[in-house]
Design an enzyme around this catalytic site. Structure first.
Site, PDB file in Angstrom:
ATOM      1  N   SER A 218       0.838  -1.181   0.000  1.00  0.00           N
ATOM      2  CA  SER A 218       0.000   0.000   0.000  1.00  0.00           C
ATOM      3  C   SER A 218       0.887   1.249   0.000  1.00  0.00           C
ATOM      4  O   SER A 218       1.750   1.401  -0.869  1.00  0.00           O
ATOM      5  CB  SER A 218      -0.948  -0.044   1.188  1.00  0.00           C
ATOM      6  OG  SER A 218      -2.007   0.855   1.036  1.00  0.00           O
ATOM      7  N   ASP A 460      -8.977  -5.432  -5.841  1.00  0.00           N
ATOM      8  CA  ASP A 460      -8.592  -4.344  -4.945  1.00  0.00           C
ATOM      9  C   ASP A 460      -8.877  -3.017  -5.639  1.00  0.00           C
ATOM     10  O   ASP A 460      -8.341  -2.750  -6.719  1.00  0.00           O
ATOM     11  CB  ASP A 460      -7.107  -4.455  -4.622  1.00  0.00           C
ATOM     12  CG  ASP A 460      -6.570  -3.249  -3.859  1.00  0.00           C
ATOM     13  OD1 ASP A 460      -7.382  -2.525  -3.239  1.00  0.00           O
ATOM     14  OD2 ASP A 460      -5.343  -3.047  -3.883  1.00  0.00           O
ATOM     15  N   HIS A 485      -6.119  -6.564  -1.687  1.00  0.00           N
ATOM     16  CA  HIS A 485      -5.078  -5.627  -1.299  1.00  0.00           C
ATOM     17  C   HIS A 485      -3.984  -6.283  -0.469  1.00  0.00           C
ATOM     18  O   HIS A 485      -4.229  -6.829   0.600  1.00  0.00           O
ATOM     19  CB  HIS A 485      -5.719  -4.485  -0.508  1.00  0.00           C
ATOM     20  CG  HIS A 485      -4.864  -3.276  -0.412  1.00  0.00           C
ATOM     21  ND1 HIS A 485      -4.566  -2.472  -1.475  1.00  0.00           N
ATOM     22  CD2 HIS A 485      -4.237  -2.724   0.645  1.00  0.00           C
ATOM     23  CE1 HIS A 485      -3.803  -1.470  -1.081  1.00  0.00           C
ATOM     24  NE2 HIS A 485      -3.583  -1.610   0.199  1.00  0.00           N
TER      25      HIS A 485
END
Length: 527
Positions: A218, A460, A485
């Site tokens: 991320s 995601d 994710h």
């Protein structure tokens, strides 16, 4: 508006139903202390005002908070005895020569020595870049730990400045109290920190020739890719998992985060998608009645009466975005929710169907549901609010095509005005693209970069701004149709689908190639 809980609770909603597959973090992911000063209390109110504003940037995160504490210790407890915590006295400002820039603060990092082959064999170092949250003492990132024995690798975890124990001014409250103390809180300083810590570790261990591979998910994945661009002499290669590095002004995708959420639900069940889409208007219609909030509170079994219908919509939106972002392929909670919504169609109305989805999300019926969003903000909430109002300016909004939700387009002018009002500084929407690469980022990566893996799961929502096609022989995109994710960073599990096993194996084969090439170059240089 739906952003109250989306900003606070989800979109950090970034990894998959963590109740089964937390990537790391164990028992304590929130601030351990209560608000203990008027100064801190004022910061709380500042954050609250941010949450109810039109701030449109969803939070990141490599794990899903849902039932997090209950299910993580099975992994972390196995390794905690192997982890050793250290503190490096980090420089406050790497890019200034004023006397105060030489101020130092303790930056936390953790090492697992168990599988390391040692400096004499030039065994590699796997370094995990901490994202926008604290790193607990018993951290566990599955991909690194599972593969460390195969590579005889040292595993290092480095905490991001301003989070956890790595606070420059003695405490998080002091570090965030004004524009001056917050001014050292940005990604460029963070990756310079990582560079310093890694070089310090190599020097202390006499491991000058141990190749470093960096990992992140991320926002942490963005940091690893940016680090590889800025410090290629320190890290041999980088794995950037679910890193939406294209989600910035000038290169942002036409169809973004909420478009993918919509597609996920539509692909799962057309009727479920239609029911959710209708529900917003039903909620609005009932809320307009004289006793509308009482009706909604009763229908959704809220723990206390709703103060606004927006809180209900925020709560529901956080569920939908959360399951899309972090859907666990072994359980497919997205399908579980839609099955519950569709299954109730013949016995109740639209709101009844939506409630059945909430019950399915919680796995079992609860006496009541807390939908008012009254949780105290933690370090990630407050820190990420600052980061998105300074440099991480991502134009995320809900356009008409994102039809699962009511439209709420991103307005850059309003966003800039709001952030200036709240923090007294202008956000810099163009700085990320200026510093790390702009509209021609892909071309620049092809010409100037090497040894980066961009991995993305296509369900995601943040994959909409990820690198989904390989750019060169060494800038490699790995995508999985059903991946969510940061799923690849999770620990190995007997129930893993074949495609996930293949993805992880491919990533580590590529990394092995980088290490082998480095070792060969090292041998040739010493002849």
């Amino acid at each position: 508006m739906i952003w109250l809980r989306v900003l606070r609770q989800v979109i950090f909603v970034l990894v998959y139903n963590t109740h089964e597959r937390d990537i790391y973090f164990s028992r304590h992911s929130t601030m351990s202390s209560i608000i203990h000063s008027l100064q801190w209390l004022s910061l709380f109110f500042l954050f609250t005002s941010i949450c109810v504003s039109s701030l449109k940037i969803p939070r990141f995160g490599t794990f899903h908070r849902r039932n997090h504490q209950q299910h993580q210790t099975i992994f972390s407890s196995q390794l905690s005895k192997d982890l050793k915590t250290f503190y490096y006295m980090q420089r406050l400002d790497h890019f200034n020569y004023r006397p105060d820039s030489y101020t130092t603060f303790p930056q936390k990092y953790i090492i697992n020595f168990k599988h390391w082959g040692g400096a004499k064999s030039n065994a590699p170092i796997f370094a995990y870049f901490g994202p926008e949250q604290q790193i607990p003492d018993d951290i566990y990132v599955g991909l690194l730990e599972d593969n460390a024995p195969k590579f005889n690798a040292l595993v290092v975890y480095i905490e991001h400045r301003y989070y956890g124990k790595s606070t420059p001014f003695g405490s998080f409250e002091e570090s965030m109290k004004n524009a001056t103390t917050r001014g050292y809180f940005n990604s460029a300083q963070a990756i310079a920190d990582y560079a310093d810590v890694l070089l310090h570790i190599k020097q202390n261990l006499s491991a000058q020739h141990s190749p470093i591979i960096i990992f992140g998910g991320s926002y942490g994945g963005m940091l690893t890719s940016w680090f590889r661009l800025k410090y290629p002499h320190i890290a041999v290669g980088a794995l950037a998992s679910s890193a939406p590095i294209l989600y910035f002004d000038g290169i942002a995708p036409r169809h973004g985060y909420f478009y993918v959420v919509t597609k996920d639900f539509k692909d799962t069940s057309e009727s479920c998608y239609n029911t959710i889409r209708k529900s917003w208007h039903v909620i609005d219609r009932i809320a307009k009645k004289p006793n509308g909030l009482s009706i909604l509170s009763k229908r959704f079994k809220t723990c206390k009466k709703l103060s606004t219908s927006s809180n209900l919509k925020n709560y529901l939106a956080s569920i939908y975005t959360g399951v899309a972002q972090y859907n666990d392929p072994r359980e497919n909670t997205l399908k579980v929710i839609c099955d519950a919504i569709d299954g109730a169609a013949n016995k109740t109305d639209v709101l009844g169907q939506i409630l059945e989805g909430v019950v399915a999300y919680d796995w079992e019926k609860q006496p009541c549901y807390e939908m008012e969003g009254n949780e105290e903000p933690d370090e990630t909430d407050i820190g990420w609010a600052w980061q998105t109002c300074s440099e991480i300016v991502m134009p995320i909004g809900i356009d008409k095509d994102d039809s699962l939700f009511q439209p709420e387009p991103f307005n850059m002018k309003e966003y800039i005005n709001y952030c200036q009002e709240q923090y007294g500084v202008l956000p810099q929407p163009h700085w990320i693209t200026t510093y790390y690469g702009g509209p021609d980022l892909k071309l620049n990566l092809e010409r100037f970069a090497s040894n980066i893996i961009f991995s993305n799961g296509l369900i995601d929502p943040y994959s909409s701004a990820g690198v989904l096609n390989s750019i060169s022989d060494s800038i490699i995109a790995l995508t999985t149709k059903n991946g969510s994710h940061c799923l690849d960073l999770g620990p190995e599990d007997p129930r893993d689908p074949h495609w996930l096993i293949t993805q992880r194996n491919t990533e580590m084969e590529i990394i092995k190639g980088w290490i082998d090439k480095y070792q060969a170059d090292l041998r040739n240089s010493t002849k």
